[in-house]
Design a protein around this motif. Structure first.
Motif, mmCIF file in Angstrom:
data_model
loop_
_atom_site.group_PDB
_atom_site.id
_atom_site.type_symbol
_atom_site.label_atom_id
_atom_site.label_comp_id
_atom_site.label_asym_id
_atom_site.label_seq_id
_atom_site.Cartn_x
_atom_site.Cartn_y
_atom_site.Cartn_z
ATOM 1 N N ALA A 71 0.805 -1.216 0.000
ATOM 2 C CA ALA A 71 0.000 0.000 0.000
ATOM 3 C C ALA A 71 0.840 1.269 0.000
ATOM 4 C CB ALA A 71 -0.927 -0.002 1.213
ATOM 5 N N THR A 72 1.924 1.294 0.775
ATOM 6 C CA THR A 72 2.672 2.550 0.948
ATOM 7 C C THR A 72 4.180 2.379 0.883
ATOM 8 O OG1 THR A 72 2.680 2.307 3.371
ATOM 9 C CG2 THR A 72 0.835 3.501 2.402
ATOM 10 N N THR A 130 9.134 4.312 3.870
ATOM 11 C CA THR A 130 7.834 4.799 3.434
ATOM 12 C C THR A 130 7.845 6.321 3.450
ATOM 13 O OG1 THR A 130 5.442 4.679 3.842
ATOM 14 C CG2 THR A 130 6.872 4.763 5.762
ATOM 15 N N ASP A 171 -2.693 7.584 -0.380
ATOM 16 C CA ASP A 171 -1.337 7.116 -0.638
ATOM 17 C C ASP A 171 -0.430 8.328 -0.845
ATOM 18 O OD1 ASP A 171 1.007 5.913 -1.366
ATOM 19 O OD2 ASP A 171 0.119 4.571 -2.855
ATOM 20 N N ARG A 173 2.444 8.593 -1.682
ATOM 21 C CA ARG A 173 3.348 8.472 -2.827
ATOM 22 C C ARG A 173 2.801 9.199 -4.046
ATOM 23 N NH1 ARG A 173 4.069 2.039 -2.920
ATOM 24 N NH2 ARG A 173 1.806 2.268 -2.807
#
Length: 219
Positions: A71-72, A130, A171, A173
């Motif tokens: 996910a991250t 992360t 997210d 990112r």
């Protein structure tokens, strides 16, 4: 007298426009003053070394770690074993690697390393880098709304909006750049086009709603 007044006024304007010798680095608008940013973080767990291998609790923790990485996660997942020649710790580190790969982490994204530990039976570490969104502290921004002789926006304008956006991003990112698009489904597209050419209904059938009721209940 009039010429003297004009001269003094011109002098005052020039003095006001004179450079102070420094460069004003204040952002021009709220979008640049409170731009979305990320800061690095680390998601890592420590697993005690057992003679019998990974426990069910440790397996669950590794599955959760693999899900968070999907996910991250950024970069690779690093499995770090305590330095020394303890065979049980080494076996545990490779068991952690296998468990992560079985949980869906690509094998090429996992690396096993050693770290300096005071005890050969120190915990095995597993984690990844992360990023998280930086949420500005709007309460600390000055609220001087007094008179000013400038077209610049007031300090604090736009802070709350960008803070809310940063807090809601699923997210972080995505702040760094757009994600790659997933491939299309040519098979489904071909079916739709074929039905269109035949003059048939190309859309999926819709449920018929009964007035005052729900068409289908989840069992």
């Amino acid at each position: 007298m009039r010429s003297l007044f004009l001269s003094l006024s011109a002098a005052a304007l020039l003095a006001g426009c004179a450079s102070t010798g420094g460069v004003d680095t204040t952002p021009m608008n709220p979008l640049s003053r409170y731009s979305l940013r990320v800061e690095p973080g680390l998601d890592r767990i420590a697993l005690a070394v057992h003679e019998e291998g990974l426990s069910p609790t440790q397996m669950g923790a590794l599955n959760d770690l693999a899900a968070r990485y999907a996910a991250t996660g950024m970069g690779r997942v690093r499995v770090q074993a305590p330095s020394g020649d303890d065979p049980v710790a080494s076996r545990q580190a490779w068991a952690v690697r296998s468990a992560l790969e079985a949980a869906g982490v690509p094998g090429q994204n996992i690396e096993v390393l050693g770290y300096d530990a005071p005890d050969p039976r120190a915990p095995v570490l597993a984690g990844f880098e992360t990023v998280r969104a930086v949420i500005p502290n709007c309460a600390a921004e000055p609220r001087n709304m007094g008179g000013r002789f400038s077209n610049a926006s007031s300090i604090g304008l736009g802070c709350a909006i960008n803070a809310n956006i940063a807090a809601q991003i699923a997210d972080p990112r995505d702040i760094l750049g757009a994600r790659a698009m997933t491939p299309t489904d040519p098979g489904r597209a071909a079916i739709v086009f074929d039905k269109y050419r035949k003059g048939e209904m190309a859309s999926a059938p819709q449920e018929t709603l009964v007035e005052g009721a729900i068409a289908q209940a989840v069992e």
